[in-house]
Design a protein around this motif. Structure first.
Motif, short mmCIF file in Angstrom:
data_model
loop_
_atom_site.label_atom_id
_atom_site.label_comp_id
_atom_site.label_asym_id
_atom_site.label_seq_id
_atom_site.Cartn_x
_atom_site.Cartn_y
_atom_site.Cartn_z
N GLU A 155 25.37 54.46 34.29
CA GLU A 155 26.38 54.93 35.22
C GLU A 155 27.68 54.17 34.93
OE1 GLU A 155 24.52 55.42 39.11
OE2 GLU A 155 23.46 57.08 38.64
N LYS A 156 28.24 54.12 33.91
CA LYS A 156 29.25 53.05 33.36
C LYS A 156 30.40 52.96 34.34
CE LYS A 156 31.42 51.67 29.32
NZ LYS A 156 32.88 52.06 29.18
N GLN A 157 30.96 54.06 34.72
CA GLN A 157 32.10 54.15 35.76
C GLN A 157 31.83 53.27 36.97
OE1 GLN A 157 33.87 57.82 35.97
NE2 GLN A 157 35.31 57.58 34.20
N GLU A 158 30.63 53.87 37.46
CA GLU A 158 30.16 53.11 38.80
C GLU A 158 29.98 51.60 38.99
OE1 GLU A 158 27.51 55.41 41.24
OE2 GLU A 158 27.85 53.88 42.98
N SER A 159 29.27 51.24 37.73
CA SER A 159 29.18 49.82 37.49
C SER A 159 30.47 49.10 37.30
CB SER A 159 28.25 49.66 36.04
OG SER A 159 28.26 48.28 35.81
N GLU A 160 31.47 49.71 36.42
CA GLU A 160 32.92 49.10 36.67
C GLU A 160 33.49 48.97 38.05
OE1 GLU A 160 33.66 50.33 31.91
OE2 GLU A 160 34.72 51.27 33.60
N LYS A 161 33.36 49.88 38.65
CA LYS A 161 33.91 50.09 40.31
C LYS A 161 33.32 48.92 40.98
CE LYS A 161 33.50 53.80 42.89
NZ LYS A 161 33.20 55.09 43.05
N LEU A 162 31.94 48.79 40.76
CA LEU A 162 31.38 47.70 41.60
C LEU A 162 31.90 46.12 41.31
CD1 LEU A 162 27.76 49.40 41.97
CD2 LEU A 162 29.46 49.17 43.70
N ILE A 163 32.06 46.19 39.99
CA ILE A 163 32.56 44.73 39.45
C ILE A 163 33.83 44.66 39.93
CG2 ILE A 163 32.99 43.50 37.09
CD1 ILE A 163 30.62 45.02 35.93
N GLU A 164 34.71 45.50 40.07
CA GLU A 164 36.04 45.40 40.47
C GLU A 164 36.23 45.23 41.78
OE1 GLU A 164 38.64 48.89 40.01
OE2 GLU A 164 38.05 49.18 37.74
N LYS A 165 35.13 45.87 42.69
CA LYS A 165 34.95 45.27 44.19
C LYS A 165 34.68 43.71 44.24
CE LYS A 165 33.92 49.59 45.99
NZ LYS A 165 33.03 50.67 46.88
N LEU A 166 33.61 43.51 43.37
CA LEU A 166 33.19 41.98 43.29
C LEU A 166 34.39 40.89 43.12
CD1 LEU A 166 30.82 39.98 43.32
CD2 LEU A 166 30.46 40.28 40.94
N LEU A 167 35.25 41.35 41.92
CA LEU A 167 36.36 40.58 41.47
C LEU A 167 37.43 40.50 42.70
CD1 LEU A 167 36.85 41.56 37.75
CD2 LEU A 167 35.48 39.90 38.96
N ALA A 168 37.48 41.65 43.32
CA ALA A 168 38.65 41.99 44.16
C ALA A 168 38.24 40.96 45.68
CB ALA A 168 38.58 43.06 44.91
N MET A 169 37.07 40.31 45.76
CA MET A 169 36.86 39.29 46.51
C MET A 169 36.94 37.90 46.19
SD MET A 169 32.96 40.69 47.44
CE MET A 169 32.65 39.46 48.87
N SER A 170 37.72 37.83 45.09
CA SER A 170 37.85 36.26 44.56
C SER A 170 38.79 35.44 45.26
CB SER A 170 37.90 36.37 43.01
OG SER A 170 39.25 36.86 42.90
N ASP A 171 39.79 36.03 45.92
CA ASP A 171 40.92 35.18 46.51
C ASP A 171 40.45 33.90 47.26
OD1 ASP A 171 42.38 37.38 45.45
OD2 ASP A 171 43.19 38.01 47.35
N SER A 172 39.45 34.19 48.18
CA SER A 172 39.18 32.73 48.73
C SER A 172 38.43 31.95 47.87
CB SER A 172 38.08 33.18 50.04
OG SER A 172 38.73 34.17 50.79
N ALA A 173 37.54 32.55 46.89
CA ALA A 173 36.96 31.53 46.16
C ALA A 173 37.69 31.05 45.21
CB ALA A 173 35.82 32.57 45.15
N VAL A 174 38.77 31.31 44.72
CA VAL A 174 39.70 30.67 43.91
C VAL A 174 40.63 29.64 44.36
CG1 VAL A 174 39.33 32.39 41.99
CG2 VAL A 174 41.19 32.34 43.54
N ASN A 175 40.81 30.20 45.69
CA ASN A 175 41.97 29.14 46.54
C ASN A 175 41.07 27.90 47.09
OD1 ASN A 175 43.57 28.09 48.19
ND2 ASN A 175 43.87 29.92 49.27
N SER A 176 41.35 26.85 46.56
CA SER A 176 40.57 25.63 47.05
C SER A 176 40.88 25.40 48.56
CB SER A 176 40.85 24.53 46.23
OG SER A 176 42.29 24.15 46.12
N LYS A 177 42.23 25.98 48.97
CA LYS A 177 42.68 25.50 50.63
C LYS A 177 41.88 26.59 51.42
CE LYS A 177 46.39 22.84 49.62
NZ LYS A 177 46.42 22.51 48.17
N SER A 178 41.25 27.54 50.83
CA SER A 178 40.66 28.59 51.84
C SER A 178 39.88 28.15 52.58
CB SER A 178 40.39 29.84 51.21
OG SER A 178 39.27 29.62 50.48
#
Ligand SMILES: [Zn+2]
Length: 431
Positions: A155-178
């Motif tokens: 289920e390629k599209q769904e897999s990609e969609k879930l990865i997008e959601k995972l990546l969309a959570m990265s804001d706090s993780a890449v911001n050392s001041k969060s």
């Protein structure tokens, strides 16, 4: 409270005070039985490894097919599944919820279509809250596992969609001041694991190196800042809830272990000038018993479990040996393993997080590192303890018995994993 109960409680309190006084005032030898009462672990009843002791347990570097541990898989699987009959679908975390059971089922049958569909159902991906970030306790776990499962289901599209959601959570993780912590259980290192897990299990790796680098850089920035502000004698330090924890779940050893597993994303400076001196600093904190403090300045030598104490240090030193090739790390890993053998049959129970099944994984790590049968033997004996578990082995029952990290899922995971000891991996921690 009824008066009879009050009298009984007071009598117990008086007895405890009495015991504490005499253990303080008299020699430990003559009062050994009283000290044993206060221990957090059972004295290890097993003979240590010898070719004779291992007879019937090990054959050709694997489990002997007629051994208790080899034979228990099927009956224990059925027993575990019955225990998991009434799962609480309101918690879909890996640590205490349905995604942990999803990992267990994925280990049993990683590619079968029907099983993959059941695993996907257990991830309960409609339940995501996007509040917590780590693999074990946050949404990153179900999302990462979901991406891998959908990939295997084609289920390629769904897999990609879930990865997008995972990546969309990265804001706090890449911001050392969060305000995201860096520790493994809830923090940045736990998010890093989710990214690495996806890349390890999907080919070609779908997550770009740049994001992984940004998360790693934030971990370094936070560690260097904390060290500088606290004037610590090591380049990296981390805190969680205002304490400098050191163990695998909340502490520095867990964060460094994750970084070392992402070695190909690290620079020489990060490896040699930041991580290595911090590993050496941690090694110097060893108690005379060989165990390690749960947090800086803590003299209470009591925890020998994955989340706190020497078990977490086995993984750190073992990986440091693989990365740096310095035999002092091999010695440190082996010494930490000795503590686990001596003090690792915990009264807290059989769990992965703070129990015997989690401690058994230390020996599997050391077996893979050294190829010595002694460590496989020890892992088998700890697994045997879990398999033949009785109420007498358990002073505390788990808060969440139908879970991977606190409940029956943990020993079941170990029992299946040890059947192929050269490839076993601590779930959700070792890549
Ligand atoms: Zn724990």
């Amino acid at each position: 409270m009824r008066s009879g109960t009050t009298v009984a409680v007071n009598a117990i309190k008086a007895l405890v005070l009495f015991v504490e006084n005499i253990t303080l005032n008299y020699s430990a030898d003559c009062l050994k039985f009283l000290v044993v009462e206060k221990m957090r672990y059972f004295n290890n009843p097993y003979d240590d490894f010898s070719p004779e002791a291992a007879e019937g347990l090990i054959s050709s570097n694997k489990l002997h097919p007629d051994s208790t541990v080899a034979c228990a898989v099927e009956s224990k699987w059925d027993w575990t599944m019955r225990k998991l009959d009434h799962l609480d679908f309101s918690d879909n975390s890996v640590y205490t919820g349905t995604s942990g059971i999803a990992l267990l089922k994925l280990l049993k049958d990683p590619n079968g279509e029907q099983n993959l569909k059941e695993v996907k159902h257990l991830l309960n991906l409609r339940k995501l809250k996007y509040k917590r970030y780590s693999f074990l306790c946050g949404d990153a776990g179900p999302l990462a596992i979901g991406a891998v499962v959908c990939h295997r289901l084609k289920e390629k599209q769904e897999s990609e969609k879930l990865i997008e959601k995972l990546l969309a959570m990265s804001d706090s993780a890449v911001n050392s001041k969060s305000d995201l912590p860096n520790e493994y259980l809830y923090g940045r290192a736990g998010y890093l694991y989710a990214l690495l897990y996806v890349n390890k299990n999907i080919h070609p790796p779908p997550i770009g190196n740049q994001l992984i680098r940004e998360v790693i850089e934030a971990i370094f920035v936070c560690g260097r800042t904390e060290s500088r502000l606290g004037k610590f004698k090591c380049p990296l330090m981390y805190q969680w809830h205002n304490k400098q924890y050191l163990g695998a779940a909340h502490g520095v050893s867990g964060i460094l272990y994750l970084l070392l597993q992402a070695k190909e994303h690290l620079s020489e400076t990060e490896l040699n000038n930041f991580i290595k001196p911090t590993v050496d600093y941690l090694a110097d904190l060893k108690y005379s018993s060989g165990n390690y403090p749960s947090s800086l300045g803590n003299d209470d030598d009591k925890y020998v479990q994955w989340c706190h104490g020497s078990p977490g240090f086995v993984y750190l030193f073992s990986t440091a040996y693989k990365v740096y090739g310095d035999s002092k790390y091999l010695d440190l890993a082996l010494q930490a393993g000795e503590v686990v053998w001596k003090r690792g049959l915990l009264k807290k129970g059989y769990s992965i997080c703070h129990g015997v099944s989690g401690n058994a994984y230390c020996f599997l790590e050391l077996f893979q590192l050294t190829q010595e049968m002694k460590h496989l033997y020890r892992a088998i004996k700890f697994t045997e303890w879990c398999v033949t578990y009785t109420r007498e082995h358990e002073e505390y029952s788990p808060d969440r018995p139908a879970s991977l990290f606190e409940g029956v899922g943990g020993p079941m995971y170990l029992l299946m994993d040890i059947q192929d000891p050269a490839n076993s991996k601590f779930p959700g921690y070792t890549l």
